[in-house]
Design a protein around this motif. Structure first.
Motif, PDB file in Angstrom:
ATOM      1  N   ASN A  27      -9.487  41.056 -20.362  1.00  0.00           N
ATOM      2  CA  ASN A  27      -9.414  39.769 -19.643  1.00  0.00           C
ATOM      3  C   ASN A  27      -8.345  38.977 -19.811  1.00  0.00           C
ATOM      4  O   ASN A  27      -8.103  37.981 -20.161  1.00  0.00           O
ATOM      5  N   SER A  29      -6.693  37.611 -17.019  1.00  0.00           N
ATOM      6  CA  SER A  29      -6.695  36.271 -16.253  1.00  0.00           C
ATOM      7  C   SER A  29      -7.588  35.269 -16.714  1.00  0.00           C
ATOM      8  O   SER A  29      -8.220  35.493 -17.887  1.00  0.00           O
ATOM      9  N   ASN A  30      -7.267  34.266 -16.028  1.00  0.00           N
ATOM     10  CA  ASN A  30      -8.434  32.790 -16.724  1.00  0.00           C
ATOM     11  C   ASN A  30      -9.606  33.027 -16.109  1.00  0.00           C
ATOM     12  O   ASN A  30     -10.425  32.108 -15.836  1.00  0.00           O
ATOM     13  N   LYS A  31     -10.214  34.436 -15.650  1.00  0.00           N
ATOM     14  CA  LYS A  31     -11.464  34.237 -15.029  1.00  0.00           C
ATOM     15  C   LYS A  31     -12.648  34.246 -15.910  1.00  0.00           C
ATOM     16  O   LYS A  31     -12.499  34.745 -17.236  1.00  0.00           O
ATOM     17  N   LEU A  32     -13.735  33.715 -15.486  1.00  0.00           N
ATOM     18  CA  LEU A  32     -14.897  33.701 -16.417  1.00  0.00           C
ATOM     19  C   LEU A  32     -15.429  35.019 -16.596  1.00  0.00           C
ATOM     20  O   LEU A  32     -15.674  35.743 -15.400  1.00  0.00           O
ATOM     21  N   THR A  33     -15.987  35.654 -17.631  1.00  0.00           N
ATOM     22  CA  THR A  33     -16.492  36.927 -18.009  1.00  0.00           C
ATOM     23  C   THR A  33     -18.152  36.720 -17.864  1.00  0.00           C
ATOM     24  O   THR A  33     -18.689  36.015 -18.582  1.00  0.00           O
ATOM     25  N   ASP A  51     -15.466  37.881  -6.096  1.00  0.00           N
ATOM     26  CA  ASP A  51     -14.176  38.135  -6.944  1.00  0.00           C
ATOM     27  C   ASP A  51     -13.747  37.037  -7.970  1.00  0.00           C
ATOM     28  O   ASP A  51     -12.780  36.993  -8.501  1.00  0.00           O
ATOM     29  N   THR A  52     -14.538  35.811  -7.769  1.00  0.00           N
ATOM     30  CA  THR A  52     -14.108  34.731  -8.652  1.00  0.00           C
ATOM     31  C   THR A  52     -14.326  34.924 -10.287  1.00  0.00           C
ATOM     32  O   THR A  52     -13.833  34.111 -10.947  1.00  0.00           O
ATOM     33  N   VAL A  53     -15.227  35.805 -10.721  1.00  0.00           N
ATOM     34  CA  VAL A  53     -15.499  36.020 -12.142  1.00  0.00           C
ATOM     35  C   VAL A  53     -15.281  37.474 -12.551  1.00  0.00           C
ATOM     36  O   VAL A  53     -15.381  38.212 -11.687  1.00  0.00           O
ATOM     37  N   ASP A  54     -15.181  37.711 -13.604  1.00  0.00           N
ATOM     38  CA  ASP A  54     -14.990  39.147 -14.027  1.00  0.00           C
ATOM     39  C   ASP A  54     -16.672  39.592 -14.445  1.00  0.00           C
ATOM     40  O   ASP A  54     -16.946  39.068 -15.364  1.00  0.00           O
TER      41      ASP A  54
END
Length: 64
Positions: A27, A29-33, A51-54
Motif C-alpha cells: 500500500n 499510496s495513501n488509499k484506505l485498505t 478505485d478510491t480504496v485498496d
C-alpha cells in the motif's frame, strides 16, 4: 493490587497506540485498505467505492 492492575492496563493501552509511520509495502499510496470476507461482499463494495480504496478479499478466488 488495584494500582498495579490499573498501571498494567494503562501500559498495554498506550503501547497499542502506534505512531502510524509504518507503511505496508503493498500500500504505497495513501488509499484506505478495505478487506472483504467473500466475493459477493467484494463485488458489492467495489461497485460502491470504485478505485478510491485498496480493496482486498480474505478468501482467495475459487475457495468456498
Amino acid at each position: 493490587m488495584k494500582v498495579k492492575f490499573l498501571a498494567m492496563v494503562m501500559v498495554l493501552m498506550l503501547t497499542g497506540c502506534g505512531s502510524g509511520n509504518k507503511k505496508e509495502e503493498s500500500n504505497t499510496s495513501n488509499k484506505l485498505t478495505v478487506y472483504t470476507s467473500f466475493y459477493a461482499m467484494y463485488d458489492f463494495t467495489k461497485m460502491i467505492v470504485g478505485d478510491t480504496v485498496d480493496l482486498k478479499m480474505l478468501m482467495p478466488s475459487g475457495v468456498e
